[in-house]
Design a protein around this motif. Structure first.
Motif, PDB file in Angstrom:
ATOM      1  N   THR A  73       0.329   9.216 -15.019  1.00 18.82           N
ATOM      2  CA  THR A  73      -0.198   8.259 -14.039  1.00 18.82           C
ATOM      3  C   THR A  73       0.615   6.973 -13.908  1.00 18.82           C
ATOM      4  OG1 THR A  73      -1.675   7.321 -15.721  1.00 18.82           O
ATOM      5  CG2 THR A  73      -2.552   9.101 -14.359  1.00 18.82           C
ATOM      6  N   GLU A  74       1.664   6.802 -14.697  1.00 17.71           N
ATOM      7  CA  GLU A  74       2.459   5.584 -14.577  1.00 17.71           C
ATOM      8  C   GLU A  74       3.265   5.616 -13.274  1.00 17.71           C
ATOM      9  OE1 GLU A  74       2.521   7.637 -17.099  1.00 17.71           O
ATOM     10  OE2 GLU A  74       1.503   6.536 -18.694  1.00 17.71           O
ATOM     11  N   PRO A  75       3.374   4.486 -12.570  1.00 13.49           N
ATOM     12  CA  PRO A  75       4.128   4.478 -11.310  1.00 13.49           C
ATOM     13  C   PRO A  75       5.631   4.579 -11.543  1.00 13.49           C
ATOM     14  CG  PRO A  75       3.385   2.253 -11.846  1.00 13.49           C
ATOM     15  CD  PRO A  75       2.751   3.170 -12.845  1.00 13.49           C
ATOM     16  N   ASN A  76       6.300   5.247 -10.620  1.00 11.64           N
ATOM     17  CA  ASN A  76       7.772   5.322 -10.627  1.00 11.64           C
ATOM     18  C   ASN A  76       8.337   5.692 -11.993  1.00 11.64           C
ATOM     19  OD1 ASN A  76       7.781   4.639  -7.953  1.00 11.64           O
ATOM     20  ND2 ASN A  76       8.322   2.500  -8.257  1.00 11.64           N
ATOM     21  N   ASP A  77       7.825   6.770 -12.578  1.00 14.49           N
ATOM     22  CA  ASP A  77       8.228   7.128 -13.937  1.00 14.49           C
ATOM     23  C   ASP A  77       9.112   8.371 -13.993  1.00 14.49           C
ATOM     24  OD1 ASP A  77       6.253   8.879 -13.187  1.00 14.49           O
ATOM     25  OD2 ASP A  77       5.216   8.875 -15.111  1.00 14.49           O
ATOM     26  N   SER A  86       5.012  10.664  -6.268  1.00 19.32           N
ATOM     27  CA  SER A  86       3.808  10.696  -5.450  1.00 19.32           C
ATOM     28  C   SER A  86       4.147  10.846  -3.976  1.00 19.32           C
ATOM     29  CB  SER A  86       3.013   9.405  -5.659  1.00 19.32           C
ATOM     30  OG  SER A  86       2.000   9.276  -4.688  1.00 19.32           O
ATOM     31  N   PRO A  87       3.395  11.681  -3.247  1.00 14.43           N
ATOM     32  CA  PRO A  87       3.598  11.794  -1.796  1.00 14.43           C
ATOM     33  C   PRO A  87       3.411  10.476  -1.060  1.00 14.43           C
ATOM     34  CG  PRO A  87       2.278  13.621  -2.603  1.00 14.43           C
ATOM     35  CD  PRO A  87       2.405  12.647  -3.744  1.00 14.43           C
ATOM     36  N   GLU A 128      -0.824   7.671  -8.479  1.00 12.10           N
ATOM     37  CA  GLU A 128       0.478   7.859  -9.117  1.00 12.10           C
ATOM     38  C   GLU A 128       0.376   8.904 -10.224  1.00 12.10           C
ATOM     39  OE1 GLU A 128       3.653   6.846  -8.827  1.00 12.10           O
ATOM     40  OE2 GLU A 128       3.230   5.924  -6.901  1.00 12.10           O
ATOM     41  N   GLY A 129      -0.622   9.795 -10.102  1.00  9.80           N
ATOM     42  CA  GLY A 129      -0.860  10.780 -11.151  1.00  9.80           C
ATOM     43  C   GLY A 129      -0.248  12.130 -10.848  1.00  9.80           C
ATOM     44  N   PRO A 135       0.800  -1.237   0.000  1.00 10.80           N
ATOM     45  CA  PRO A 135       0.000   0.000   0.000  1.00 10.80           C
ATOM     46  C   PRO A 135       0.824   1.274   0.000  1.00 10.80           C
ATOM     47  CG  PRO A 135      -0.116  -1.111   2.133  1.00 10.80           C
ATOM     48  CD  PRO A 135       0.559  -2.059   1.196  1.00 10.80           C
ATOM     49  N   LYS A 136       2.104   1.199   0.329  1.00  8.96           N
ATOM     50  CA  LYS A 136       2.969   2.372   0.292  1.00  8.96           C
ATOM     51  C   LYS A 136       3.922   2.341  -0.903  1.00  8.96           C
ATOM     52  CE  LYS A 136       2.842   3.164   5.295  1.00  8.96           C
ATOM     53  NZ  LYS A 136       3.653   3.315   6.533  1.00  8.96           N
ATOM     54  N   GLY A 137       3.651   1.423  -1.847  1.00 12.32           N
ATOM     55  CA  GLY A 137       4.500   1.321  -3.018  1.00 12.32           C
ATOM     56  C   GLY A 137       5.740   0.483  -2.793  1.00 12.32           C
ATOM     57  N   GLU A 138       5.800  -0.206  -1.652  1.00 10.59           N
ATOM     58  CA  GLU A 138       6.967  -1.010  -1.342  1.00 10.59           C
ATOM     59  C   GLU A 138       6.897  -2.383  -2.018  1.00 10.59           C
ATOM     60  OE1 GLU A 138       4.187  -1.808   2.232  1.00 10.59           O
ATOM     61  OE2 GLU A 138       4.395  -0.432   0.529  1.00 10.59           O
ATOM     62  N   VAL A 139       8.064  -2.977  -2.287  1.00  6.99           N
ATOM     63  CA  VAL A 139       8.132  -4.311  -2.879  1.00  6.99           C
ATOM     64  C   VAL A 139       8.120  -5.351  -1.753  1.00  6.99           C
ATOM     65  CG1 VAL A 139       9.505  -5.908  -4.268  1.00  6.99           C
ATOM     66  CG2 VAL A 139       9.409  -3.478  -4.874  1.00  6.99           C
TER      67      VAL A 139
END
Length: 492
Positions: free
Chosen positions: A400-404, A309-310, A260-261, A66-70
Motif C-alpha cells: 500500500t505504500e505510494p510509488n514503491d 496504481s491505475p 495505492e494497494g 488527486p491523481k498523484g501529481e506534485v
C-alpha cells in the motif's frame, strides 16, 4: 383579500429571513472507520491522522493532488540546480498559522531539521535522509541541499509526514493541531468525532465548507443506516460488501476508485522452480484476474499488470501481457521440464483479499498442474517467515505504500528478484527530476517487471466511496492517505 395579504406577508418574511433554505449547505459529516491516536502527522504512522488533517489543517512545501501529481503548496515555486542536489524554494508570503503567527522560511528549516534529527519521531524519517542541510536565504526563500540527487524529493515533500509546523506549537500538535490550511481544528470528542471549521485568514482560495465533522464509525454495519438517516453524508472509504444496499438509491453516489494497494501473488524468485522464467510466466497465464477480483474484492478491484496504481499519472496498462490462457501456461511448464506439474506452498496472511483470493488462485493453478498447499498465517508469522526470512514459495499481499516500484531493486527484499537492467532504471530514476524523463523511466520499469513475471500482478485494492449525490469535490482515488476537503462543496 385579507388571506392573500397574509400569504404575501409570510412569503416576503420567508424570503427575507430564510433564503438559506434554498442555498447550498456548508456543513459536512464524514464517516471514518478509525480514530487517530493523535493529531500530529509528523509524529505517527497511522493513516487515520492524515485522513483528517492532510491538506485540511496542515500543508507542506508541496502537496499531492488527486491523481498523484506534485503540486505547489506553501512553496509557490522552486528551482533545481544542474547537479540535481540543490532545491531553492520560493515561499508564499502573507501566510499565517491558525494561531495568528506568521509563516516564513524559519518554519520550513525547523520542520525539516526536526524531521531528520537523530531524535526524530517521524514515522517516515527516510523521506528526509537525503537532506544534507537546510539554509534560510530570506523570510520567503529556503535552500535545501541534498547529499545526492533524488528524483522523488518533491514528491516526498508532499507526504503528510513532511507538513510544515511552527516551533511554538510543534510540541502540542498531538492534541491541538495548528497549521496553515483552509480549516482549523475546533474540537476532538475522544471516541466520537473530530471537528474542523473554516479558517478566516487562509492564504489561498477559501473553503466552501464552514464546518466538517469526522465521525468515527468503527462498525461497518452502521454505515448504511447512518447514510439513510442523514446523520452522515459521506463515507470516503465505504464497506465494499454493503455497496449493493445503496448503489441504486438516487440520493447517493457510489464512486469506485483506486488506492495505492497493489495486490500481488508474491513469488520467491530464487527458489526452484520459481527461478525459471517459464514457470513464473506460466503462473501469470494461469491467473484469471476477473475471477480473483470477483471473489476477493467484491468485483471492485481494478486489474493491474505491473506494480503501479491505475490512478497514477505514470501508469502503463500491461494487463494484456498475460491473458488467462491455461494451454499457454501448460506449454510453458513443459518447456521448463515440468510437464507433470509440481507441488508448492501458498502462505496467506489474515486479510480477506488474501484468504479468499488464495482459494481461487490455488484452484486456477491446480488446473495447470501446480498443486498448492494453503498455509494460513497470522501477520506476525508472515512478517517473520515470509517478509524477513524469505521462507516461502508463494504468498498474497497488498503493497500500500505510494510509488514503491523501487522495492524490486532491493537486494534483501523478500521477492529475491535480481535484474541489473531493472536496477539501472531505478538508479536513473532516483537521479532524475524531469517529469517527462521520469515518466519514461517508470514505463520501462513497469514493462521489465511484467516481462519477467516477477510476481503475479492481480488488482489494485479499491477505494469505495459513497456520499450524498449533491456533494462535489471528494477524491475518487486515494494516491495518498487523505480526505482533502479543499474543493468540497454542496451543489444548489
Amino acid at each position: 383579500m385579507r388571506l392573500w395579504k397574509t400569504i404575501l406577508a409570510a412569503t416576503v418574511l420567508a424570503l427575507a429571513t430564510g433564503t438559506s433554505a434554498f442555498a447550498a449547505r456548508t456543513d459536512l459529516v464524514i464517516g471514518i472507520p478509525l480514530e487517530p491516536p493523535h493529531l500530529d502527522p509528523t509524529a505517527g504512522a497511522a493513516a487515520a491522522i492524515d485522513e483528517v488533517l492532510y491538506a485540511n489543517v496542515f500543508e507542506g512545501l508541496t502537496r499531492i493532488g488527486p491523481k498523484g501529481e506534485v503540486l505547489p503548496d506553501l512553496a509557490e515555486s522552486w528551482t533545481i540546480s544542474d547537479d540535481g542536489k540543490t532545491y531553492t524554494f520560493k515561499l508564499r508570503t502573507g501566510v499565517k498559522f491558525h494561531d495568528g503567527t506568521e509563516f516564513d522560511a524559519n518554519d520550513v528549516k525547523f520542520s525539516l531539521d526536526r524531521a531528520r534529527a537523530d531524535n526524530s519521531v517521524n514515522a517516515q524519517k527516510g523521506l528526509f535522509a537525503a537532506i544534507d542541510k537546510v539554509d534560510v536565504i530570506d523570510p520567503a526563500t529556503v535552500k535545501v541541499t541534498l547529499k545526492n540527487p533524488q528524483g522523488s524529493f518533491l514528491y516526498n515533500m508532499g507526504w503528510g509526514d513532511a507538513v510544515i509546523v511552527a516551533p511554538e506549537t510543534a510540541d502540542t500538535n498531538k492534541e491541538k493541531p495548528i497549521g496553515t490550511g483552509p480549516f482549523k481544528f475546533q474540537n476532538w470528542a475522544k471516541g466520537s468525532s473530530i471537528t474542523l471549521v473554516k479558517s478566516d485568514n487562509y492564504w489561498g482560495s477559501p473553503a466552501s465548507l464552514d464546518k466538517a465533522e469526522f465521525r468515527i464509525v468503527p462498525d461497518a454495519a452502521a454505515y448504511v443506516p447512518a447514510l439513510l438517516s442523514g446523520d452522515i453524508q459521506a463515507f470516503p472509504f465505504f464497506d465494499a460488501d454493503s455497496v449493493a444496499q445503496v448503489k441504486d438509491d438516487p440520493r447517493f453516489k457510489v464512486v469506485i476508485g483506486s488506492t495505492e494497494g497493489e495486490t500481488i501473488l508474491s513469488i520467491n524468485n530464487k527458489k526452484p522452480p520459481f527461478d525459471k522464467l517459464q514457470v513464473r510466466q506460466a503462473i501469470s497465464y494461469a491467473l484469471d484476474r476477473k475471477a480473483i477480483i470477483d471473489g476477493a474484492s467484491a468485483g471492485l478491484g481494478q486489474p493491474i499488470g505491473s506494480h503501479m496504481s491505475p490512478a497514477n499519472k505514470d501508469y502503463v496498462d500491461l494487463t494484456g501481457r498475460y491473458p488467462h490462457d491455461v494451454a499457454k501456461a501448460k506449454e510453458l511448464l513443459k518447456e521448463a521440464g515440468l510437464e507433470n506439474g509440481f507441488k508448492a506452498t501458498l502462505k496467506l496472511p489474515p486479510p480477506a483479499y488474501a484468504r479468499l483470493g488464495g482459494e481461487i488462485i490455488a484452484s486456477e493453478l491446480r488446473d495447470v498442474g501446480i498443486d498448492l498447499e494453503i498455509i494460513p498465517v497470522e501477520w506476525a508469522q508472515w512478517l517473520d517467515q515470509v517478509f524477513t526470512k524469505k521462507d516461502y514459495d508463494l504468498t498474497i499481499v497488498s503493497h500500500t505504500e505510494p510509488n514503491d516500484i523501487d522495492i524490486y531493486s532491493r537486494k534483501d527484499y523478500y521477492f529475491n528478484y535480481d535484474n541489473p537492467a531493472f536496477d539501472k532504471v531505478i538508479a536513473d530514476l532516483n537521479l532524475t527530476s524531469d517529469e517527462a524523463k521520469r515518466k519514461e523511466l517508470l514505463g520501462q520499469a513497469q514493462k521489465i517487471l511484467a516481462d519477467d513475471a516477477v510476481v503475479g500482478f492481480l488488482f489494485e485494492l479499491p477505494k469505495v466511496g459513497v456520499w450524498d449525490a449533491k456533494l462535489q469535490g471528494l477524491w475518487e482515488n486515494a494516491p495518498i492517505q487523505a480526505n482533502d476537503l479543499t474543493k468540497v462543496k454542496w451543489s444548489d
